[in-house]
Design a protein around this motif. Structure first.
Motif, PDB file in Angstrom:
ATOM      1  N   GLU A   3      23.497  27.883   7.627  1.00 49.05           N
ATOM      2  CA  GLU A   3      22.259  27.697   6.871  1.00 49.05           C
ATOM      3  C   GLU A   3      22.029  26.229   6.527  1.00 49.05           C
ATOM      4  OE1 GLU A   3      21.968  30.257   3.472  1.00 49.05           O
ATOM      5  OE2 GLU A   3      22.740  31.973   4.611  1.00 49.05           O
ATOM      6  N   ARG A   4      23.131  25.490   6.311  1.00 49.24           N
ATOM      7  CA  ARG A   4      23.070  24.072   5.974  1.00 49.24           C
ATOM      8  C   ARG A   4      24.069  23.311   6.840  1.00 49.24           C
ATOM      9  NH1 ARG A   4      22.033  26.915   1.935  1.00 49.24           N
ATOM     10  NH2 ARG A   4      24.165  27.404   1.377  1.00 49.24           N
ATOM     11  N   ILE A   5      23.547  22.354   7.590  1.00 47.68           N
ATOM     12  CA  ILE A   5      24.379  21.536   8.476  1.00 47.68           C
ATOM     13  C   ILE A   5      24.315  20.099   7.992  1.00 47.68           C
ATOM     14  CG2 ILE A   5      24.693  20.688  10.836  1.00 47.68           C
ATOM     15  CD1 ILE A   5      23.409  23.342  11.796  1.00 47.68           C
ATOM     16  N   LEU A   6      25.481  19.514   7.765  1.00 49.68           N
ATOM     17  CA  LEU A   6      25.576  18.132   7.302  1.00 49.68           C
ATOM     18  C   LEU A   6      25.850  17.198   8.465  1.00 49.68           C
ATOM     19  CD1 LEU A   6      25.870  15.907   5.145  1.00 49.68           C
ATOM     20  CD2 LEU A   6      28.250  16.657   4.836  1.00 49.68           C
ATOM     21  N   VAL A   7      25.057  16.124   8.539  1.00 52.89           N
ATOM     22  CA  VAL A   7      25.268  15.084   9.543  1.00 52.89           C
ATOM     23  C   VAL A   7      25.503  13.766   8.818  1.00 52.89           C
ATOM     24  CG1 VAL A   7      24.346  13.906  11.563  1.00 52.89           C
ATOM     25  CG2 VAL A   7      23.665  16.258  11.101  1.00 52.89           C
ATOM     26  N   PRO A   8      26.769  13.378   8.643  1.00 53.01           N
ATOM     27  CA  PRO A   8      27.035  12.042   8.107  1.00 53.01           C
ATOM     28  C   PRO A   8      26.654  11.027   9.183  1.00 53.01           C
ATOM     29  CG  PRO A   8      28.983  13.450   7.997  1.00 53.01           C
ATOM     30  CD  PRO A   8      27.993  14.122   8.879  1.00 53.01           C
ATOM     31  N   THR A   9      25.924  10.003   8.807  1.00 56.96           N
ATOM     32  CA  THR A   9      25.470   9.049   9.815  1.00 56.96           C
ATOM     33  C   THR A   9      25.635   7.618   9.345  1.00 56.96           C
ATOM     34  OG1 THR A   9      23.587   8.379  11.184  1.00 56.96           O
ATOM     35  CG2 THR A   9      23.072   9.218   8.988  1.00 56.96           C
ATOM     36  N   ASP A  10      25.940   6.760  10.296  1.00 57.45           N
ATOM     37  CA  ASP A  10      25.994   5.327  10.013  1.00 57.45           C
ATOM     38  C   ASP A  10      25.016   4.572  10.915  1.00 57.45           C
ATOM     39  OD1 ASP A  10      27.240   5.466  12.464  1.00 57.45           O
ATOM     40  OD2 ASP A  10      29.137   4.603  11.804  1.00 57.45           O
ATOM     41  N   GLY A  11      24.182   5.328  11.632  1.00 63.05           N
ATOM     42  CA  GLY A  11      23.188   4.715  12.502  1.00 63.05           C
ATOM     43  C   GLY A  11      23.730   4.270  13.849  1.00 63.05           C
ATOM     44  N   SER A  12      24.980   4.578  14.147  1.00 64.59           N
ATOM     45  CA  SER A  12      25.601   4.156  15.409  1.00 64.59           C
ATOM     46  C   SER A  12      25.196   5.073  16.569  1.00 64.59           C
ATOM     47  CB  SER A  12      27.127   4.176  15.268  1.00 64.59           C
ATOM     48  OG  SER A  12      27.578   5.510  15.106  1.00 64.59           O
ATOM     49  N   ASP A  13      25.530   4.654  17.788  1.00 60.23           N
ATOM     50  CA  ASP A  13      25.278   5.480  18.967  1.00 60.23           C
ATOM     51  C   ASP A  13      26.033   6.804  18.875  1.00 60.23           C
ATOM     52  OD1 ASP A  13      23.667   3.500  20.036  1.00 60.23           O
ATOM     53  OD2 ASP A  13      25.240   2.669  21.316  1.00 60.23           O
ATOM     54  N   VAL A  14      27.226   6.765  18.312  1.00 58.86           N
ATOM     55  CA  VAL A  14      28.025   7.983  18.155  1.00 58.86           C
ATOM     56  C   VAL A  14      27.310   8.955  17.224  1.00 58.86           C
ATOM     57  CG1 VAL A  14      30.236   8.918  17.388  1.00 58.86           C
ATOM     58  CG2 VAL A  14      30.167   6.730  18.552  1.00 58.86           C
ATOM     59  N   ALA A  15      26.746   8.438  16.148  1.00 57.03           N
ATOM     60  CA  ALA A  15      26.009   9.283  15.212  1.00 57.03           C
ATOM     61  C   ALA A  15      24.787   9.898  15.880  1.00 57.03           C
ATOM     62  CB  ALA A  15      25.600   8.477  13.978  1.00 57.03           C
ATOM     63  N   GLU A  16      24.139   9.149  16.755  1.00 57.39           N
ATOM     64  CA  GLU A  16      22.965   9.665  17.480  1.00 57.39           C
ATOM     65  C   GLU A  16      23.328  10.894  18.304  1.00 57.39           C
ATOM     66  OE1 GLU A  16      19.695   8.743  17.414  1.00 57.39           O
ATOM     67  OE2 GLU A  16      20.205   7.355  15.806  1.00 57.39           O
ATOM     68  N   VAL A  17      24.482  10.873  18.933  1.00 56.61           N
ATOM     69  CA  VAL A  17      24.935  12.016  19.728  1.00 56.61           C
ATOM     70  C   VAL A  17      25.203  13.206  18.803  1.00 56.61           C
ATOM     71  CG1 VAL A  17      26.729  12.870  21.290  1.00 56.61           C
ATOM     72  CG2 VAL A  17      25.852  10.551  21.561  1.00 56.61           C
ATOM     73  N   ALA A  18      25.798  12.951  17.654  1.00 53.85           N
ATOM     74  CA  ALA A  18      26.054  14.017  16.685  1.00 53.85           C
ATOM     75  C   ALA A  18      24.736  14.611  16.182  1.00 53.85           C
ATOM     76  CB  ALA A  18      26.883  13.478  15.521  1.00 53.85           C
ATOM     77  N   ILE A  19      23.724  13.776  15.988  1.00 46.59           N
ATOM     78  CA  ILE A  19      22.409  14.253  15.546  1.00 46.59           C
ATOM     79  C   ILE A  19      21.854  15.252  16.550  1.00 46.59           C
ATOM     80  CG2 ILE A  19      20.007  13.585  15.135  1.00 46.59           C
ATOM     81  CD1 ILE A  19      21.158  10.870  14.076  1.00 46.59           C
ATOM     82  N   ASP A  20      21.952  14.924  17.825  1.00 45.25           N
ATOM     83  CA  ASP A  20      21.452  15.832  18.868  1.00 45.25           C
ATOM     84  C   ASP A  20      22.117  17.196  18.777  1.00 45.25           C
ATOM     85  OD1 ASP A  20      19.828  13.782  19.807  1.00 45.25           O
ATOM     86  OD2 ASP A  20      21.172  13.250  21.469  1.00 45.25           O
ATOM     87  N   HIS A  21      23.424  17.214  18.595  1.00 44.57           N
ATOM     88  CA  HIS A  21      24.154  18.479  18.478  1.00 44.57           C
ATOM     89  C   HIS A  21      23.742  19.238  17.218  1.00 44.57           C
ATOM     90  CE1 HIS A  21      27.085  18.323  21.812  1.00 44.57           C
ATOM     91  NE2 HIS A  21      26.901  17.023  21.700  1.00 44.57           N
ATOM     92  N   ALA A  22      23.612  18.523  16.114  1.00 44.38           N
ATOM     93  CA  ALA A  22      23.241  19.159  14.846  1.00 44.38           C
ATOM     94  C   ALA A  22      21.844  19.765  14.920  1.00 44.38           C
ATOM     95  CB  ALA A  22      23.327  18.139  13.713  1.00 44.38           C
ATOM     96  N   VAL A  23      20.910  19.038  15.507  1.00 45.15           N
ATOM     97  CA  VAL A  23      19.543  19.541  15.645  1.00 45.15           C
ATOM     98  C   VAL A  23      19.523  20.779  16.529  1.00 45.15           C
ATOM     99  CG1 VAL A  23      17.260  19.016  16.616  1.00 45.15           C
ATOM    100  CG2 VAL A  23      18.395  17.358  15.127  1.00 45.15           C
ATOM    101  N   ASP A  24      20.269  20.750  17.615  1.00 41.16           N
ATOM    102  CA  ASP A  24      20.338  21.898  18.515  1.00 41.16           C
ATOM    103  C   ASP A  24      20.863  23.133  17.772  1.00 41.16           C
ATOM    104  OD1 ASP A  24      20.182  23.091  21.219  1.00 41.16           O
ATOM    105  OD2 ASP A  24      22.373  23.181  21.031  1.00 41.16           O
ATOM    106  N   LEU A  25      21.935  22.955  17.018  1.00 41.83           N
ATOM    107  CA  LEU A  25      22.507  24.074  16.252  1.00 41.83           C
ATOM    108  C   LEU A  25      21.553  24.543  15.147  1.00 41.83           C
ATOM    109  CD1 LEU A  25      26.193  22.855  16.007  1.00 41.83           C
ATOM    110  CD2 LEU A  25      25.405  24.963  17.110  1.00 41.83           C
TER     111      LEU A  25
END
Length: 153
Positions: A3-25
Protein backbone atom coordinates in the motif's frame (compact mmCIF):
# COMPACT_ATOMS: atom_id res chain seq x y z
CA UNK A 1 0.21 -6.58 -0.79
CA UNK A 2 1.87 -3.16 -1.00
CA UNK A 3 0.00 0.00 0.00
CA UNK A 4 2.96 2.30 0.73
CA UNK A 5 6.30 2.06 -1.05
CA UNK A 6 9.26 4.11 0.14
CA UNK A 7 11.92 5.29 -2.30
CA UNK A 8 14.89 6.88 -0.55
CA UNK A 9 16.59 9.02 -3.16
CA UNK A 10 19.73 11.07 -3.52
CA UNK A 11 19.10 12.05 -7.14
CA UNK A 12 21.75 9.65 -8.47
CA UNK A 13 21.49 7.38 -11.52
CA UNK A 14 21.12 4.44 -9.13
CA UNK A 15 18.15 6.12 -7.48
CA UNK A 16 16.57 6.69 -10.90
CA UNK A 17 16.62 2.94 -11.55
CA UNK A 18 15.04 2.31 -8.14
CA UNK A 19 12.32 4.87 -8.97
CA UNK A 20 11.42 2.91 -12.10
CA UNK A 21 11.02 -0.29 -10.09
CA UNK A 22 9.01 1.45 -7.36
CA UNK A 23 6.65 3.07 -9.86
CA UNK A 24 6.13 -0.25 -11.63
CA UNK A 25 5.27 -1.98 -8.34
CA UNK A 26 3.06 0.90 -7.18
CA UNK A 27 1.13 0.75 -10.42
CA UNK A 28 0.63 -3.01 -10.12
CA UNK A 29 -0.49 -2.85 -6.49
CA UNK A 30 -2.27 0.52 -6.57
CA UNK A 31 0.15 1.75 -3.90
CA UNK A 32 1.23 5.19 -2.77
CA UNK A 33 4.89 6.17 -3.20
CA UNK A 34 6.87 8.00 -0.54
CA UNK A 35 9.95 9.85 -1.80
CA UNK A 36 12.50 10.51 0.95
CA UNK A 37 15.66 12.58 0.73
CA UNK A 38 17.90 12.52 3.76
CA UNK A 39 20.30 15.38 4.40
CA UNK A 40 23.28 13.60 5.92
CA UNK A 41 24.46 16.08 8.54
CA UNK A 42 27.56 14.01 9.24
CA UNK A 43 28.63 14.46 5.62
CA UNK A 44 27.76 18.16 5.31
CA UNK A 45 29.17 19.12 8.71
CA UNK A 46 32.75 18.79 7.43
CA UNK A 47 32.41 22.02 5.48
CA UNK A 48 30.02 23.88 7.75
CA UNK A 49 30.11 25.50 11.13
CA UNK A 50 28.20 24.17 14.13
CA UNK A 51 25.57 26.92 13.87
CA UNK A 52 24.74 26.04 10.24
CA UNK A 53 24.57 22.33 11.06
CA UNK A 54 22.14 23.06 13.92
CA UNK A 55 19.91 25.07 11.57
CA UNK A 56 19.92 22.23 9.04
CA UNK A 57 19.02 19.74 11.78
CA UNK A 58 15.99 21.92 12.52
CA UNK A 59 15.01 21.90 8.83
CA UNK A 60 16.11 25.47 8.12
CA UNK A 61 18.46 25.41 5.16
CA UNK A 62 18.96 29.18 5.16
CA UNK A 63 21.87 29.95 2.86
CA UNK A 64 22.07 26.31 1.81
CA UNK A 65 19.84 26.87 -1.24
CA UNK A 66 21.82 24.35 -3.26
CA UNK A 67 21.21 21.63 -0.69
CA UNK A 68 17.50 22.39 -0.52
CA UNK A 69 17.28 22.49 -4.31
CA UNK A 70 19.05 19.12 -4.61
CA UNK A 71 16.64 17.57 -2.10
CA UNK A 72 13.57 19.01 -3.84
CA UNK A 73 14.83 17.91 -7.26
CA UNK A 74 15.43 14.36 -6.02
CA UNK A 75 12.00 13.93 -4.40
CA UNK A 76 10.36 15.82 -7.26
CA UNK A 77 11.72 13.29 -9.76
CA UNK A 78 9.98 10.52 -7.84
CA UNK A 79 6.71 12.46 -7.61
CA UNK A 80 6.86 13.30 -11.32
CA UNK A 81 7.45 9.66 -12.30
CA UNK A 82 4.57 8.60 -10.07
CA UNK A 83 2.22 11.27 -11.48
CA UNK A 84 2.93 10.09 -15.04
CA UNK A 85 1.34 6.79 -14.01
CA UNK A 86 -1.49 8.25 -11.94
CA UNK A 87 0.16 7.24 -8.66
CA UNK A 88 -0.12 9.31 -5.51
CA UNK A 89 3.24 10.47 -4.08
CA UNK A 90 4.39 11.98 -0.82
CA UNK A 91 7.63 14.01 -0.80
CA UNK A 92 9.67 14.28 2.39
CA UNK A 93 13.05 15.79 3.27
CA UNK A 94 14.56 14.85 6.60
CA UNK A 95 17.85 15.41 8.36
CA UNK A 96 20.02 12.84 10.10
CA UNK A 97 21.98 9.68 9.53
CA UNK A 98 20.50 8.28 6.29
CA UNK A 99 20.10 4.63 7.27
CA UNK A 100 18.48 5.50 10.61
CA UNK A 101 16.16 8.10 9.09
CA UNK A 102 15.10 5.68 6.33
CA UNK A 103 14.42 2.86 8.81
CA UNK A 104 12.53 5.19 11.18
CA UNK A 105 10.48 6.67 8.33
CA UNK A 106 9.55 3.20 7.08
CA UNK A 107 8.37 2.27 10.58
CA UNK A 108 6.59 5.56 11.33
CA UNK A 109 4.73 5.62 8.01
CA UNK A 110 3.95 1.88 8.06
CA UNK A 111 5.74 1.37 4.75
CA UNK A 112 5.23 -2.04 3.17
CA UNK A 113 8.33 -2.00 0.95
CA UNK A 114 11.52 0.04 0.66
CA UNK A 115 12.95 0.23 -2.87
CA UNK A 116 16.46 1.61 -3.11
CA UNK A 117 19.57 1.45 -5.23
CA UNK A 118 22.55 -0.67 -4.33
CA UNK A 119 24.63 2.48 -3.89
CA UNK A 120 24.27 6.13 -4.75
CA UNK A 121 27.52 7.76 -3.82
CA UNK A 122 30.82 6.77 -5.28
CA UNK A 123 34.46 7.25 -4.52
CA UNK A 124 35.91 8.48 -1.26
CA UNK A 125 32.65 9.66 0.34
CA UNK A 126 31.11 6.21 -0.13
CA UNK A 127 34.16 4.50 1.37
CA UNK A 128 34.15 6.80 4.39
CA UNK A 129 30.41 6.66 5.04
CA UNK A 130 29.88 3.00 4.16
CA UNK A 131 26.91 1.67 2.29
CA UNK A 132 23.62 3.27 3.28
CA UNK A 133 21.77 0.40 1.65
CA UNK A 134 23.62 -2.18 3.68
CA UNK A 135 22.90 -0.28 6.88
CA UNK A 136 19.22 0.05 6.00
CA UNK A 137 19.04 -3.71 5.51
CA UNK A 138 20.40 -4.18 9.02
CA UNK A 139 18.26 -1.41 10.57
CA UNK A 140 14.74 -2.33 9.48
CA UNK A 141 12.41 -5.30 9.59
CA UNK A 142 10.52 -3.98 6.56
CA UNK A 143 11.07 -5.70 3.20
CA UNK A 144 13.77 -3.97 1.13
CA UNK A 145 14.15 -4.37 -2.63
CA UNK A 146 17.71 -3.50 -3.59
CA UNK A 147 18.05 -2.47 -7.23
CA UNK A 148 21.47 -2.83 -8.77
CA UNK A 149 22.77 -0.47 -11.40
CA UNK A 150 25.32 -1.10 -14.10
CA UNK A 151 26.91 1.92 -15.68
CA UNK A 152 26.87 1.82 -19.48
CA UNK A 153 30.25 2.59 -21.06
Amino acid sequence: MYERILVPTDGSDVAEVAIDHAVDLAEKYDAEIHALYVVDVDAVSFGLGAEQVDRIRQGHFGEMDELEERANDATGAVAEAAAEHGISAVEEVRVGRPHAVIADYAEDEDVDLVVMGSHGRAGVSRAILGSVTERVLRSTHRPVLVVDYERED
